[in-house]
Design an enzyme around this catalytic site. Structure first.
Site, PDB file in Angstrom:
ATOM      1  N   GLY A  11      35.169  34.729 -22.157  1.00 47.13           N
ATOM      2  CA  GLY A  11      36.039  34.299 -21.059  1.00 47.13           C
ATOM      3  C   GLY A  11      36.281  32.807 -21.011  1.00 47.13           C
ATOM      4  O   GLY A  11      37.374  32.370 -20.675  1.00 47.13           O
ATOM      5  N   MET A  18      40.463  39.436 -26.304  1.00 46.70           N
ATOM      6  CA  MET A  18      39.661  39.775 -25.127  1.00 46.70           C
ATOM      7  C   MET A  18      40.608  40.404 -24.117  1.00 46.70           C
ATOM      8  O   MET A  18      40.957  39.816 -23.091  1.00 46.70           O
ATOM      9  CB  MET A  18      38.973  38.517 -24.579  1.00 46.70           C
ATOM     10  CG  MET A  18      37.801  38.097 -25.458  1.00 46.70           C
ATOM     11  SD  MET A  18      37.367  36.369 -25.253  1.00 46.70           S
ATOM     12  CE  MET A  18      38.589  35.644 -26.331  1.00 46.70           C
ATOM     13  N   ASP A  21      30.174  33.738 -31.755  1.00 41.84           N
ATOM     14  CA  ASP A  21      31.181  33.016 -30.968  1.00 41.84           C
ATOM     15  C   ASP A  21      30.597  32.707 -29.596  1.00 41.84           C
ATOM     16  O   ASP A  21      30.235  33.612 -28.847  1.00 41.84           O
ATOM     17  CB  ASP A  21      32.426  33.919 -30.844  1.00 41.84           C
ATOM     18  CG  ASP A  21      33.557  33.283 -30.058  1.00 41.84           C
ATOM     19  OD1 ASP A  21      33.463  32.090 -29.710  1.00 41.84           O
ATOM     20  OD2 ASP A  21      34.547  34.002 -29.795  1.00 41.84           O
ATOM     21  N   GLY A  22      30.506  31.399 -29.317  1.00 42.11           N
ATOM     22  CA  GLY A  22      30.057  30.972 -27.996  1.00 42.11           C
ATOM     23  C   GLY A  22      28.830  30.084 -28.069  1.00 42.11           C
ATOM     24  O   GLY A  22      27.790  30.484 -28.589  1.00 42.11           O
ATOM     25  N   MET A  38      29.092  38.372 -29.707  1.00 39.69           N
ATOM     26  CA  MET A  38      29.339  37.292 -28.743  1.00 39.69           C
ATOM     27  C   MET A  38      28.003  36.686 -28.331  1.00 39.69           C
ATOM     28  O   MET A  38      27.071  37.399 -27.949  1.00 39.69           O
ATOM     29  CB  MET A  38      30.067  37.822 -27.504  1.00 39.69           C
ATOM     30  CG  MET A  38      31.532  38.180 -27.722  1.00 39.69           C
ATOM     31  SD  MET A  38      32.547  36.827 -28.361  1.00 39.69           S
ATOM     32  CE  MET A  38      32.408  35.610 -27.044  1.00 39.69           C
ATOM     33  N   HIS A  52      40.989  36.725 -31.803  1.00 39.17           N
ATOM     34  CA  HIS A  52      39.943  37.380 -31.012  1.00 39.17           C
ATOM     35  C   HIS A  52      40.581  37.891 -29.729  1.00 39.17           C
ATOM     36  O   HIS A  52      40.959  37.098 -28.866  1.00 39.17           O
ATOM     37  CB  HIS A  52      38.826  36.369 -30.725  1.00 39.17           C
ATOM     38  CG  HIS A  52      37.738  36.877 -29.844  1.00 39.17           C
ATOM     39  ND1 HIS A  52      36.826  36.039 -29.230  1.00 39.17           N
ATOM     40  CD2 HIS A  52      37.387  38.144 -29.467  1.00 39.17           C
ATOM     41  CE1 HIS A  52      35.969  36.766 -28.516  1.00 39.17           C
ATOM     42  NE2 HIS A  52      36.292  38.033 -28.630  1.00 39.17           N
ATOM     43  N   GLY A  57      35.244  28.678 -22.699  1.00 32.83           N
ATOM     44  CA  GLY A  57      34.566  27.803 -23.630  1.00 32.83           C
ATOM     45  C   GLY A  57      33.507  26.987 -22.898  1.00 32.83           C
ATOM     46  O   GLY A  57      33.433  26.995 -21.663  1.00 32.83           O
ATOM     47  N   GLY A  58      32.684  26.300 -23.675  1.00 27.40           N
ATOM     48  CA  GLY A  58      31.747  25.348 -23.101  1.00 27.40           C
ATOM     49  C   GLY A  58      30.510  25.940 -22.454  1.00 27.40           C
ATOM     50  O   GLY A  58      29.794  25.229 -21.740  1.00 27.40           O
ATOM     51  N   MET A  66      43.361  36.259 -24.096  1.00 23.20           N
ATOM     52  CA  MET A  66      42.705  36.809 -22.890  1.00 23.20           C
ATOM     53  C   MET A  66      43.771  37.291 -21.922  1.00 23.20           C
ATOM     54  O   MET A  66      44.804  36.628 -21.755  1.00 23.20           O
ATOM     55  CB  MET A  66      41.866  35.734 -22.208  1.00 23.20           C
ATOM     56  CG  MET A  66      40.818  35.084 -23.100  1.00 23.20           C
ATOM     57  SD  MET A  66      39.795  33.947 -22.151  1.00 23.20           S
ATOM     58  CE  MET A  66      38.861  33.168 -23.476  1.00 23.20           C
ATOM     59  N   SER A 115      37.817  27.050 -32.412  1.00 24.02           N
ATOM     60  CA  SER A 115      38.581  27.823 -31.438  1.00 24.02           C
ATOM     61  C   SER A 115      39.548  26.915 -30.699  1.00 24.02           C
ATOM     62  O   SER A 115      39.134  25.929 -30.078  1.00 24.02           O
ATOM     63  CB  SER A 115      37.627  28.472 -30.438  1.00 24.02           C
ATOM     64  OG  SER A 115      38.360  28.923 -29.322  1.00 24.02           O
ATOM     65  N   ASP A 146      41.914  32.714 -29.244  1.00 22.38           N
ATOM     66  CA  ASP A 146      41.375  33.561 -28.179  1.00 22.38           C
ATOM     67  C   ASP A 146      42.494  34.065 -27.276  1.00 22.38           C
ATOM     68  O   ASP A 146      43.111  33.290 -26.545  1.00 22.38           O
ATOM     69  CB  ASP A 146      40.371  32.760 -27.339  1.00 22.38           C
ATOM     70  CG  ASP A 146      39.068  32.528 -28.072  1.00 22.38           C
ATOM     71  OD1 ASP A 146      38.477  33.506 -28.546  1.00 22.38           O
ATOM     72  OD2 ASP A 146      38.649  31.355 -28.178  1.00 22.38           O
ATOM     73  N   GLY A 162      34.251  26.060 -30.371  1.00 20.69           N
ATOM     74  CA  GLY A 162      35.350  25.520 -29.571  1.00 20.69           C
ATOM     75  C   GLY A 162      35.081  24.100 -29.143  1.00 20.69           C
ATOM     76  O   GLY A 162      35.550  23.135 -29.757  1.00 20.69           O
ATOM     77  N   SER A 163      34.275  23.958 -28.088  1.00 27.24           N
ATOM     78  CA  SER A 163      34.074  22.624 -27.517  1.00 27.24           C
ATOM     79  C   SER A 163      33.366  21.678 -28.479  1.00 27.24           C
ATOM     80  O   SER A 163      33.632  20.476 -28.468  1.00 27.24           O
ATOM     81  CB  SER A 163      33.321  22.726 -26.188  1.00 27.24           C
ATOM     82  OG  SER A 163      32.249  23.609 -26.289  1.00 27.24           O
ATOM     83  N   HIS A 169      40.439  30.003 -34.946  1.00 27.76           N
ATOM     84  CA  HIS A 169      40.110  31.119 -34.055  1.00 27.76           C
ATOM     85  C   HIS A 169      41.028  31.056 -32.832  1.00 27.76           C
ATOM     86  O   HIS A 169      41.106  30.024 -32.164  1.00 27.76           O
ATOM     87  CB  HIS A 169      38.640  30.975 -33.647  1.00 27.76           C
ATOM     88  CG  HIS A 169      38.095  32.078 -32.808  1.00 27.76           C
ATOM     89  ND1 HIS A 169      37.622  33.263 -33.335  1.00 27.76           N
ATOM     90  CD2 HIS A 169      37.901  32.170 -31.466  1.00 27.76           C
ATOM     91  CE1 HIS A 169      37.163  34.036 -32.361  1.00 27.76           C
ATOM     92  NE2 HIS A 169      37.329  33.396 -31.205  1.00 27.76           N
TER      93      HIS A 169
HETATM   94  C1  DX5 Z   1      34.911  32.522 -25.312  1.00 22.80           C
HETATM   95  C2  DX5 Z   1      35.753  32.467 -26.559  1.00 22.80           C
HETATM   96  C3  DX5 Z   1      35.273  31.475 -27.535  1.00 22.80           C
HETATM   97  C4  DX5 Z   1      35.275  30.052 -27.027  1.00 22.80           C
HETATM   98  C5  DX5 Z   1      34.040  29.404 -27.543  1.00 22.80           C
HETATM   99  O1  DX5 Z   1      35.156  33.692 -24.637  1.00 22.80           O
HETATM  100  O2  DX5 Z   1      35.767  33.721 -27.212  1.00 22.80           O
HETATM  101  O3  DX5 Z   1      35.962  31.570 -28.773  1.00 22.80           O
HETATM  102  O4  DX5 Z   1      36.380  29.292 -27.430  1.00 22.80           O
HETATM  103  O5  DX5 Z   1      33.929  28.131 -27.010  1.00 22.80           O
HETATM  104  P1  DX5 Z   1      32.598  27.267 -27.181  1.00 22.80           P
HETATM  105  O6  DX5 Z   1      32.390  27.055 -28.640  1.00 22.80           O
HETATM  106  O7  DX5 Z   1      32.907  26.030 -26.424  1.00 22.80           O
HETATM  107  O8  DX5 Z   1      31.467  28.078 -26.579  1.00 22.80           O
HETATM  108 ZN    ZN Z   2      36.547  33.803 -29.284  1.00 23.43          ZN
END
Ligand code: DX5
Ligand code: ZN
Length: 220
Positions: free
Chosen positions: A141, A67, A174-175, A136, A65, A143-144, A36, A9, A34, A196-197, A32
């Site tokens: 909302g 949101m 995801d997450g 999810m 994705h 990452g991390g 938002m 992500s 995101d 992501g992270s 990916h």
């Molecule tokens: C969160 C996003 C994710 C996010 C995941 O709302 O939809 O795609 O980037 O990040 P990590 O892998 O750090 O949880």
């Molecule tokens: Zn996502």
């Protein structure tokens, strides 16, 4: 054995250097993205103009994705922009079947996402309209955040329903996906993993992707 798909992500990438950040994940299956809107989730990232530009320069297919509120109105434009898959939230779509059909008609795979507290049961009859179900594994909302084990039974129930009906759709999670959590999600039935992270936070993003693949296929 099913191929496990890793989708890093870019939420955790450097937003001023997206093009070089895309080069860091050459071994991924897709990127990916995101989107938002600060309404559906309390965070704001990027929208259609940036996604269009990422689509132009990305060596990898785009997994978008959304949101955002009012997915019915906005999602088809991401499919028209060339995204390989477009995922809207069930909670933000007034007419999910119509929307999924529009996404497919525009040439994208259609995904539908569920927040951690949204049950899958009301949507079981819709699964045939989808190419991907995103469960999810954190509140959308940011990452991390830490992986929510409370979502595992839902992944299992969705996987059973999909198998039982002989449907081709895949389950994405995801997450909070890390080397420590990915196997739990894989065992429950997910085959597409957003990270992501754990990928962009690593010095060597491609090595982090390999480590995730290895951890997901390790026997429990
Ligand atoms: C969160 C996003 C994710 C996010 C995941 O709302 O939809 O795609 O980037 O990040 P990590 O892998 O750090 O949880
Ligand atoms: Zn996502």
């Amino acid at each position: 054995m099913t191929h496990l798909h890793i989708h890093p992500s870019i939420l955790s990438a450097d937003f001023v250097n997206l093009q070089s950040e895309l080069q860091r994940i050459g071994s991924a299956d897709a990127v990916h993205v995101d989107v938002m809107d600060n309404h559906f989730v309390p965070n704001l990232t990027l929208g259609l103009p940036v996604v269009r530009r990422i689509q132009e320069v990305s060596p990898l297919p785009l997994d978008v994705h959304l949101m955002i509120e009012d997915a019915d109105r906005w999602a088809p434009q991401y499919a028209e922009a060339g995204a390989a898959s477009v995922t809207f939230h069930a909670e933000a779509a007034a007419a999910p079947v119509k929307l999924a059909r529009e996404l497919r008609d525009a040439g994208a795979r259609a995904g539908m996402a569920l927040r951690p507290a949204t049950p899958v049961e009301p949507y079981l009859d819709l699964l045939g309209e989808l190419d991907m179900l995103l469960v999810m594994t954190v509140e959308p909302g940011f990452g991390g955040q830490s992986f929510l084990d409370v979502t595992l039974p839902k992944i299992r129930r969705a996987a059973e329903a999909i198998r039982g009906a002989g449907l081709p759709l895949v389950i994405q999670v995801d997450g909070g996906i890390t080397e420590d959590t990915i196997l739990r999600a894989a065992d429950a039935g997910a085959t597409v993993f957003v990270a992501g992270s754990s990928v962009y936070g690593a010095d060597d993003a491609d090595a982090a992707i390999s480590a995730l693949r290895a951890a997901a296929s390790r026997p429990a």
